[in-house]
Design an enzyme around this catalytic site. Structure first.
Site, PDB file in Angstrom:
ATOM      1  N   GLU A 163       0.956  -1.309   0.019  1.00  0.00           N
ATOM      2  CA  GLU A 163      -0.166  -0.173  -0.712  1.00  0.00           C
ATOM      3  C   GLU A 163       0.181   1.744  -0.114  1.00  0.00           C
ATOM      4  O   GLU A 163       0.132   2.306  -0.795  1.00  0.00           O
ATOM      5  CB  GLU A 163      -0.728   0.324   1.354  1.00  0.00           C
ATOM      6  CG  GLU A 163      -2.374   1.056   1.504  1.00  0.00           C
ATOM      7  CD  GLU A 163      -2.263   1.957   0.460  1.00  0.00           C
ATOM      8  OE1 GLU A 163      -2.470   0.662  -0.725  1.00  0.00           O
ATOM      9  OE2 GLU A 163      -2.506   2.845  -0.336  1.00  0.00           O
ATOM     10  N   MET A 217     -41.261  23.276   6.149  1.00  0.00           N
ATOM     11  CA  MET A 217     -42.343  23.882   6.420  1.00  0.00           C
ATOM     12  C   MET A 217     -43.503  23.977   7.523  1.00  0.00           C
ATOM     13  O   MET A 217     -44.069  24.041   7.080  1.00  0.00           O
ATOM     14  CB  MET A 217     -42.592  25.892   5.419  1.00  0.00           C
ATOM     15  CG  MET A 217     -41.251  25.809   4.882  1.00  0.00           C
ATOM     16  SD  MET A 217     -41.838  27.080   3.434  1.00  0.00           S
ATOM     17  CE  MET A 217     -41.585  25.552   2.145  1.00  0.00           C
ATOM     18  N   LYS A 237     -37.284  37.056   5.064  1.00  0.00           N
ATOM     19  CA  LYS A 237     -38.371  36.925   4.558  1.00  0.00           C
ATOM     20  C   LYS A 237     -38.351  36.421   6.743  1.00  0.00           C
ATOM     21  O   LYS A 237     -38.815  35.132   6.792  1.00  0.00           O
ATOM     22  CB  LYS A 237     -39.138  35.833   4.054  1.00  0.00           C
ATOM     23  CG  LYS A 237     -38.795  36.959   2.867  1.00  0.00           C
ATOM     24  CD  LYS A 237     -39.952  36.179   2.094  1.00  0.00           C
ATOM     25  CE  LYS A 237     -39.151  36.173   0.593  1.00  0.00           C
ATOM     26  NZ  LYS A 237     -39.715  34.902  -0.630  1.00  0.00           N
ATOM     27  N   ASP A 268     -30.707  34.944   2.571  1.00  0.00           N
ATOM     28  CA  ASP A 268     -31.587  34.575   2.985  1.00  0.00           C
ATOM     29  C   ASP A 268     -31.781  34.535   4.625  1.00  0.00           C
ATOM     30  O   ASP A 268     -30.293  34.646   4.906  1.00  0.00           O
ATOM     31  CB  ASP A 268     -32.299  33.436   2.509  1.00  0.00           C
ATOM     32  CG  ASP A 268     -33.269  33.487   1.257  1.00  0.00           C
ATOM     33  OD1 ASP A 268     -33.696  34.378   1.159  1.00  0.00           O
ATOM     34  OD2 ASP A 268     -33.335  32.504   0.792  1.00  0.00           O
TER      35      ASP A 268
HETATM   36  N1  SAH Z   1     -34.129  25.587   0.074  1.00  0.00           N
HETATM   37  C1  SAH Z   1     -33.906  24.803   1.036  1.00  0.00           C
HETATM   38  C2  SAH Z   1     -35.712  24.677   2.267  1.00  0.00           C
HETATM   39  C3  SAH Z   1     -36.153  26.589   2.223  1.00  0.00           C
HETATM   40  S1  SAH Z   1     -37.631  26.576   2.966  1.00  0.00           S
HETATM   41  C4  SAH Z   1     -33.731  23.663   1.364  1.00  0.00           C
HETATM   42  O1  SAH Z   1     -33.272  23.228   0.001  1.00  0.00           O
HETATM   43  O2  SAH Z   1     -33.172  23.162   2.683  1.00  0.00           O
HETATM   44  C5  SAH Z   1     -37.433  27.096   4.719  1.00  0.00           C
HETATM   45  C6  SAH Z   1     -37.145  25.335   5.503  1.00  0.00           C
HETATM   46  O3  SAH Z   1     -36.094  24.556   5.389  1.00  0.00           O
HETATM   47  C7  SAH Z   1     -37.450  25.439   6.414  1.00  0.00           C
HETATM   48  O4  SAH Z   1     -38.606  25.666   7.590  1.00  0.00           O
HETATM   49  C8  SAH Z   1     -37.602  23.840   7.041  1.00  0.00           C
HETATM   50  O5  SAH Z   1     -38.386  22.906   7.074  1.00  0.00           O
HETATM   51  C9  SAH Z   1     -36.477  23.756   6.086  1.00  0.00           C
HETATM   52  N2  SAH Z   1     -35.110  23.789   6.695  1.00  0.00           N
HETATM   53  C10 SAH Z   1     -34.063  25.025   6.213  1.00  0.00           C
HETATM   54  N3  SAH Z   1     -33.066  25.028   6.893  1.00  0.00           N
HETATM   55  C11 SAH Z   1     -33.329  23.953   8.052  1.00  0.00           C
HETATM   56  C12 SAH Z   1     -32.423  23.114   8.787  1.00  0.00           C
HETATM   57  N4  SAH Z   1     -31.029  23.780   9.119  1.00  0.00           N
HETATM   58  N5  SAH Z   1     -32.837  22.415   9.406  1.00  0.00           N
HETATM   59  C13 SAH Z   1     -34.577  21.705   9.578  1.00  0.00           C
HETATM   60  N6  SAH Z   1     -34.958  22.325   8.473  1.00  0.00           N
HETATM   61  C14 SAH Z   1     -34.456  23.158   7.518  1.00  0.00           C
END
Ligand code: SAH
Length: 472
Positions: A22, A384, A271, A249
């Site tokens: 190796e 969500m 938001k 974001d």
């Molecule tokens: N684009 C993101 C999702 C955005 S919507 C993705 O791909 O993950 C936002 C949702 O993402 C939150 O309400 C939750 O449901 C989830 N989310 C984002 N970060 C998170 C985390 N660290 N742990 C658990 N859920 C998470």
């Protein structure tokens, strides 16, 4: 400096490696990246080296080793795996006047192999003179992030165009040209895979002697991952480092913004629930406006920009405005949450259909439509969803699924204050409220194949991986 870094010419030269296991294979892999011819000296070879020999990529001698075997070499590696044999072979190699590296015996080394970042012909070698190999690897990781994978091809392209530039431009203009090439739109275009377009841009810049004025900007929609700095991709980091302005974001780890250039503008367009927020059209508008000013724009979104992130609206606006865009994927919350549970999103034989769904419904009266798509072997990763726990429990009960589906919840996955809970549809509302489960969270609802459902005991855990998903 006790050691001095140099790049050795390897074309047409010979490297001898003593050993067939190796350790020898590791050195062999390294030297195969060069144009040197490798000779292995060993009574027997391991299967990997045997294959390389059969393919004609290395030479092999099983004869007893003599000093002559080490003559006329660029480098000799002694890597038999046996320290006593290594020491006596080292003496033979020195007798032949070779430059020698003995694996794991720094005192016997004329030359030390550095940590290497290979974007050949661009090569970065990192050494710590044996004092801190871990630090060398950390520096290597930083360099890997910093230098895009295609950088070597861009350097090679520049090399091919040097003659053309020398024929048309004076020394000062040439310096400005290359500065523009490696720091401007040609490099961005090339890094994105637009090699022909980049070559055209550079040739045109040489032929017209005009460069430096960046007229068109671009937008990269970058996935920042689930909210911790080390789960963004290397490509994401590169785009951040190129960015003039970053629109980010909520849920993006603030430490990720530190990866951007210090002078990059950072604009929060998140938001927060219940707070005044930027409407989507306004976000689309500022992206277009910044790109029109010629800026390199990063739109940084949590998780993956393609999952519940309204990316399509932004891309539509950019397309309508004729602005180039790129999507850089990220680790979506479902992947992060599943890993935090110590499990997998799909599991052969248990769960082979994965649905990504949202707990926020366009039509509030309608309830969770994904319930109609459930069948044995399905897992829903619900984004969500915390706020609709009662609606979900009710929907599952109405569909007669309360005894079939198990639920795993991960709140703030991969973050220091991560919370994990397990429950059933009947206990969902109680468990989320008892354990203070808050957004952001992922709810996994699993209807395993052929399942008698498992009654989980709920639990509350600290950040790091819990036990595997109990699903069968
Ligand atoms: N684009 C993101 C999702 C955005 S919507 C993705 O791909 O993950 C936002 C949702 O993402 C939150 O309400 C939750 O449901 C989830 N989310 C984002 N970060 C998170 C985390 N660290 N742990 C658990 N859920 C998470």
């Amino acid at each position: 400096m006790k050691t001095f870094p140099m790049f050795l010419q390897m074309q047409g030269r010979r490297v001898v490696i003593a050993g067939g296991g190796e350790q020898a294979a590791q050195k062999c892999r390294l030297i195969l990246k060069t144009q040197a011819r490798i000779t292995l000296l060993a009574p027997a070879l391991d299967p990997e080296l045997t294959d390389l020999h059969a393919e004609g990529r290395i030479d092999w001698s099983a004869a007893p080793i003599r000093a002559d075997d080490f003559a006329d070499t660029a480098l000799v590696f002694i890597a038999t795996g046996c320290p006593a044999t290594d020491s006596s072979l080292h003496a033979l190699a020195k007798e032949a006047g070779a430059t020698v590296n003995v694996v794991d015996q720094p005192d016997l080394c004329d030359a030390i192999t550095p940590s290497i970042v290979d974007r050949s012909p661009v090569v970065v070698a990192i050494g710590t003179e044996g004092t801190a190999p871990v630090l060398a690897r950390q520096i290597k990781t930083r360099m890997e992030e910093l230098l895009e994978p295609r950088l070597g091809d861009l350097a090679a392209l520049a090399g091919r165009l040097r003659g053309r530039a020398a024929a048309r431009l004076g020394p000062r203009m040439r310096r400005d040209l290359w500065r523009w090439v490696f720091n401007g739109p040609a490099r961005t275009e090339h890094a994105r895979g637009g090699e022909r377009a980049a070559a055209r841009m550079i040739k045109q810049a040489i032929d017209t002697a005009s460069f430096g004025a960046e007229t068109t900007g671009s937008v990269a929609l970058v996935g920042a991952g689930p909210g911790c700095k080390d789960l963004i991709t290397m490509r994401g980091v590169q785009r951040l480092q190129e960015a003039d302005v970053i629109f980010y974001d909520r849920l993006v780890d603030p430490e990720i913004l530190d990866l951007a250039r210090r002078d990059a503008e950072r604009v929060y367009v998140g938001k927060a629930p219940g707070c005044h927020h930027w409407p989507q059209e306004k976000i689309c508008g500022v992206l277009v406006a910044a790109a029109r000013q010629g800026k390199r724009v990063v739109r940084l979104k949590c998780g993956d920009p393609g999952v519940f992130a309204r990316g399509a609206e932004e891309v539509d606006a950019l397309t309508a405005a004729g602005i180039a865009y790129e999507i850089v994927p990220g680790v979506t919350a479902a992947s992060a949450a599943s890993a935090a549970l110590g499990g997998f999103l799909t599991e052969r034989g248990t769960c082979d259909t994965l649905l990504l769904a949202t707990g926020q419904y366009q039509d509030a009266g309608k309830g969770p439509e994904w319930i109609n798509s459930l069948q044995p072997g399905t897992r829903v990763a619900l984004y969500m969803g915390v706020g609709s726990a009662a609606q979900i429990a009710e929907g599952l009960a109405k569909a007669g699924l309360q005894d079939k589906v198990t639920i795993d919840i991960v709140s703030r996955a991969q973050q220091p204050d991560q919370v994990i809970a397990h429950c059933t549809p009947q206990t969902l509302v109680q468990v989320t409220s008892d354990q203070g489960i808050e957004a952001p969270a992922i709810l996994f609802l699993t209807w395993p194949h052929g399942a008698a459902p498992v009654q989980h005991t709920s639990q509350h855990t600290a950040p790091q991986p819990a036990k595997a998903l109990a699903l069968s």
